[in-house]
Design a protein around this motif. Structure first.
Motif, PDB file in Angstrom:
ATOM      1  N   GLU A 116     -29.164   3.064 -16.328  1.00 45.71           N
ATOM      2  CA  GLU A 116     -28.392   2.581 -17.479  1.00 45.71           C
ATOM      3  C   GLU A 116     -29.264   2.494 -18.722  1.00 45.71           C
ATOM      4  N   ALA A 117     -30.503   2.018 -18.563  1.00 51.28           N
ATOM      5  CA  ALA A 117     -31.417   1.938 -19.701  1.00 51.28           C
ATOM      6  C   ALA A 117     -31.708   3.338 -20.251  1.00 51.28           C
ATOM      7  N   VAL A 120     -28.632   4.538 -22.291  1.00 53.16           N
ATOM      8  CA  VAL A 120     -28.530   3.882 -23.593  1.00 53.16           C
ATOM      9  C   VAL A 120     -29.618   4.384 -24.536  1.00 53.16           C
ATOM     10  N   ASP A 121     -30.837   4.529 -24.040  1.00 55.48           N
ATOM     11  CA  ASP A 121     -31.918   5.064 -24.871  1.00 55.48           C
ATOM     12  C   ASP A 121     -31.580   6.466 -25.379  1.00 55.48           C
ATOM     13  N   HIS A 359     -26.418  -4.669 -24.428  1.00 54.19           N
ATOM     14  CA  HIS A 359     -27.285  -3.644 -25.011  1.00 54.19           C
ATOM     15  C   HIS A 359     -27.399  -3.774 -26.525  1.00 54.19           C
ATOM     16  N   ARG A 367     -35.199  -3.315 -22.356  1.00 47.48           N
ATOM     17  CA  ARG A 367     -33.841  -3.099 -21.857  1.00 47.48           C
ATOM     18  C   ARG A 367     -33.743  -3.214 -20.334  1.00 47.48           C
TER      19      ARG A 367
END
Length: 453
Positions: A116-117, A120-121, A359, A367
């Motif tokens: 997930e991190a 998002v990144d 987030h 994160r």
């Protein structure tokens, strides 16, 4: 640079492959260990070893992902999962099964947050901080739920369809269980596929890798920074409170439902299949709820309201389970199935809104750590709920435990109704004072490296 659409597709695939093994081996696990001559006490001890490994490693592995990068941590998770499931499928000695529990716990802790991190990144790098994360997070939630639904159905059916079949006595014994290890070995094969996908499809901006000493210094500092942020940010505190309350509710359902299904269906063998079916329906509802998260946010006008609405529906469903606990037979099974469906529908609908709230409060450098804090609180809530509400259920019946967990979840849901979405991001210099310059910046979007007030 990976486009937002490509990152979303890869994130969905990685999420599906991460959760499919858990669905495959969860249904036959207890029967498999019983068939190998283990007592229920020994099986419980193996489960405890797994849980302890996850809890102890949850935060350090999140910090490791923030320091070392997302891809190497996910690859290590797949390797540990492959080894642990291979041992579980093939070994019979207790010490080997304990080793399997440790490896599976390591894999679970390592996989908590990096995918997930990374997504998002990647989206922030491609589209900026104002990019809409909701659709991708919702699809990730759908993929996880679909994987669990398919896995638990396959894991429950394969042993009975395998040549030789499987029979389960009402006393909990078993006979002719040649197929029980097959779902476990299939789960190990899924871990191998996950490893290949992570290595070859999960692109990550490469930079100078930190040395071993830098990693050892960087992980504790990153964990400390993530904990400070999670503890002082009022939005994150409420989001994490919802995670803990959700853990309580899930623990009560997972603790009480299997035995309840056995009573309602008239035997342990039927109970296994009934629970697999009900669980699959719940996971499918969770996937459907995840698809509703984005339109629900648009309809209600904010992710805080959408998260509150979805979580409240889950709390009301727990109250419904309390009301149906006195029903018997097929009427009880049907009522429990409807309540189970509504609970997971609500929890699924809250996935994307909760993710957006979280987030928007954190930077790339912290994160995965904050995601690990969220996962850890869910597990601690589950552990506390199992002990406290399990005792309450033994004293007052399952209805009382369902009711209390519903009240706790509703109270936590109400705290996120009016939450804002954004915060003033700390200037970069302040973050470096907390963490130190040893954390590599290769995986941070350019916007995250610009000081903002």
């Amino acid at each position: 640079m990976t486009t937002a659409a490509a990152a979303r597709r890869r994130y969905v695939l990685i999420t599906f492959l991460t959760w499919l093994p858990a669905g495959l081996y969860s249904a036959p696990l207890v029967l498999l260990l019983l068939d190998r001559g283990l007592s229920l006490g020994t099986i419980a001890a193996i489960g405890a070893v797994y849980s302890v490994a996850v809890v102890v490693l949850e935060l350090p592995t999140g910090g490791l992902s923030d320091v070392l990068g997302r891809r190497p941590v996910l690859a290590a998770s797949a390797v540990a999962g492959l080894a642990g499931l291979a041992l579980l499928g093939l070994a019979g000695a207790v010490w080997l099964l304990m080793a399997s529990a440790v490896l599976r716990g390591v894999a679970r802790a390592l996989s908590s947050g990096p995918a997930e991190a990374w997504y998002v990144d990647a989206v922030h790098a491609a589209q900026g901080r104002d990019a809409d994360l909701g659709p991708g997070l919702a699809r990730g939630g759908m993929a996880a739920s679909a994987a669990l639904a398919l896995g638990v159905l396959a894991g429950g059916v394969i042993p009975f369809a395998w040549p030789g079949g499987a029979t389960v006595t009402d006393a909990g014994g078993s006979g002719g269980l040649a197929g029980l290890a097959v779902p476990v070995l299939l789960a190990a094969a899924c871990e191998l596929v996950l490893l290949l996908v992570v290595v070859f499809a999960m692109t990550e901006t490469r930079g100078p890798r930190p040395g071993f000493g830098e990693v050892l210094r960087g992980v504790p500092a990153t964990v400390a920074t993530g904990l400070r942020l999670a503890g002082r940010d009022h939005v994150l505190v409420r989001v994490l409170l919802v995670a803990a309350a959700t853990g309580v509710g899930l623990a009560v359902v997972e603790l009480l439902t299997p035995a309840w299904m056995a009573v309602l269906s008239g035997g342990a063998g039927r109970g296994v299949l009934a629970y697999a079916l009900v669980a699959a329906v719940g996971f499918a509802a969770d996937a459907a709820g995840s698809a509703l998260g984005v339109p629900l946010t648009r309809w209600l006008g904010s992710p805080g309201r959408a998260a509150c609405a979805g979580t409240l529906l889950a709390a009301l469903a727990l109250g419904g389970l309390a009301g149906t606990a006195r029903l018997a037979g097929w009427l009880g099974l049907g009522a429990a199935g409807v309540a189970y469906l509504l609970m997971f529908l609500g929890l699924g609908a809250a996935v994307a809104p909760i993710g957006r709230l979280l987030h928007d409060r954190v930077e790339a450098a912290e994160r995965a750590t904050v995601l690990s804090v969220q996962s850890l609180l869910l597990q601690l809530g589950a552990a506390g709920g199992s002990v406290a509400l399990g005792a309450l259920a033994a004293a007052r019946g399952p209805g009382a435990a369902f009711a209390v967990s519903g009240v706790l979840l509703a109270a936590a849901a109400l705290t996120v109704w009016g939450l804002p979405r954004r915060r003033d991001v700390q200037p970069r210099a302040l973050l470096l004072r907390h963490v130190g310059p040893h954390i590599p910046t290769r995986d941070r979007p350019r916007e995250d490296r610009i000081s903002r007030s």
